[in-house]
Design a protein around this motif. Structure first.
Motif, PDB file in Angstrom:
ATOM      1  N   PHE A 181       0.857  -1.181   0.000  1.00 38.63           N
ATOM      2  CA  PHE A 181       0.000   0.000   0.000  1.00 38.63           C
ATOM      3  C   PHE A 181       0.893   1.230   0.000  1.00 38.63           C
ATOM      4  O   PHE A 181       2.106   1.143   0.224  1.00 38.63           O
ATOM      5  CB  PHE A 181      -0.910  -0.032   1.239  1.00 38.63           C
TER       6      PHE A 181
ATOM      7  N   GLN B 197      -1.011  -3.756  -5.160  1.00 36.76           N
ATOM      8  CA  GLN B 197      -2.053  -3.456  -4.185  1.00 36.76           C
ATOM      9  C   GLN B 197      -3.315  -4.185  -4.609  1.00 36.76           C
ATOM     10  O   GLN B 197      -3.816  -3.996  -5.717  1.00 36.76           O
ATOM     11  CB  GLN B 197      -2.317  -1.958  -4.109  1.00 36.76           C
TER      12      GLN B 197
ATOM     13  N   HIS C 166      -8.029  -3.018  -0.156  1.00 37.97           N
ATOM     14  CA  HIS C 166      -7.857  -1.590   0.101  1.00 37.97           C
ATOM     15  C   HIS C 166      -8.933  -0.822  -0.636  1.00 37.97           C
ATOM     16  O   HIS C 166      -9.066  -0.938  -1.859  1.00 37.97           O
ATOM     17  CB  HIS C 166      -6.470  -1.118  -0.344  1.00 37.97           C
TER      18      HIS C 166
END
Length: 282
Positions: A45, A66, A71
């Motif tokens: 991240f 990612q 996320h």
């Protein structure tokens, strides 16, 4: 090629380092060694990239990858904006859909990526500063149309040539490539095979190998010598240099080099190996 993509290609250069073990203390040396980008392996991240960016002055730091499942897009866009204000042009958002065995509720990964990109657009995150971990044709086309390009993982020069044909000349194409700094065939292949085993349990990779012409036998029992020799560079320095060059000849703008060593999880950073890589590519 638009100006933003041209600038991105120039900033990342021809070679980068891909690693799950990158630390701020190593980032400055890798920058001095001439690498243009650092790729944070695993489900990374922006918070993981920030210390490396702070420890360096020019090198680009990207997530690779990612996961869109773990996320939220709004949070990713907000953190990107913060890094961009603090250190303009230094962070590249690498996105991927991960793998079914690793994600609960994994379904319709292509649609999930499209939805994630839509959310990033709504949040104002710039498309020219994101790249996709694309393997198959549909995801490669998406990386062409909705991102700055593609960062395929665990691929061959043949895949790079096909990817370049789909992408066209403009988008960034930055495949990852694994290197074993060992000229002994049996030992180098054993190191490579031990590392590859985890990936051969993930169908996204095995399907891609089959698309490239490998057989079920090639992806069984830790991988055939043919497969190992295709997805790893090993041998003397001239051989490794030639193998890396094959990716550029096939259409890669940048190659993210992952150094693979026969070490345990508590091993120190492979700084000596990174120095050897930089020297043989100079």
């Amino acid at each position: 090629m638009n100006d933003s993509t041209a600038a991105l290609k120039q900033s990342v250069g021809r070679y980068g380092v891909w690693s799950t073990a990158l630390r701020a203390e190593a980032a400055a040396e890798l920058e001095e060694l001439g690498f243009g980008a650092l790729w944070l392996g695993g489900n990374s991240f922006a918070d993981d990239a920030a210390p490396l960016i702070e420890a360096t002055s020019r090198i680009v730091v990207g997530t690779s990858i990612q996961s869109v499942w773990e996320h939220e897009a709004a949070a990713a866009a907000a953190r990107f904006a913060e890094l961009e204000v603090a250190r303009p042009g230094r962070f590249l958002l690498g996105l991927g859909v991960s793998h079914g065995p690793m994600v609960q509720g994994y379904t319709r990964p292509y649609s999930a990526m499209v939805g994630y990109l839509d959310a990033l657009d709504r949040a104002g995150a710039p498309a020219h500063r994101r790249v996709l971990a694309a393997l198959g044709p549909k995801m490669l086309e998406l990386s062409r149309d909705r991102a700055a390009g593609a960062i395929p993982y665990l691929v061959t020069p043949e895949h790079t040539a096909r990817a370049r044909e789909l992408l066209g000349a403009g988008p960034l194409l930055a495949p990852e490539f694994k290197v074993v700094l060992d000229a002994d065939p049996a030992r180098a292949r054993a190191t490579a095979r031990g590392y590859l085993a985890r990936y051969l349990r993930l169908p996204n990779y095995t399907r891609n190998f089959l698309r490239l012409g490998f057989t079920d036998a090639d992806v069984a029992d830790g991988g055939s010598d043919k497969l190992i020799d295709a997805v790893f560079a090993w041998g003397d320095e001239d051989t490794i240099r030639r193998r890396v060059t094959e990716f550029h000849a096939a259409g890669a703008d940048h190659v993210a080099l992952q150094l693979v060593e026969d070490t345990g999880p508590d091993a120190p950073l492979p700084t000596a190996g990174w120095r050897r890589l930089a020297a043989l590519l100079a």
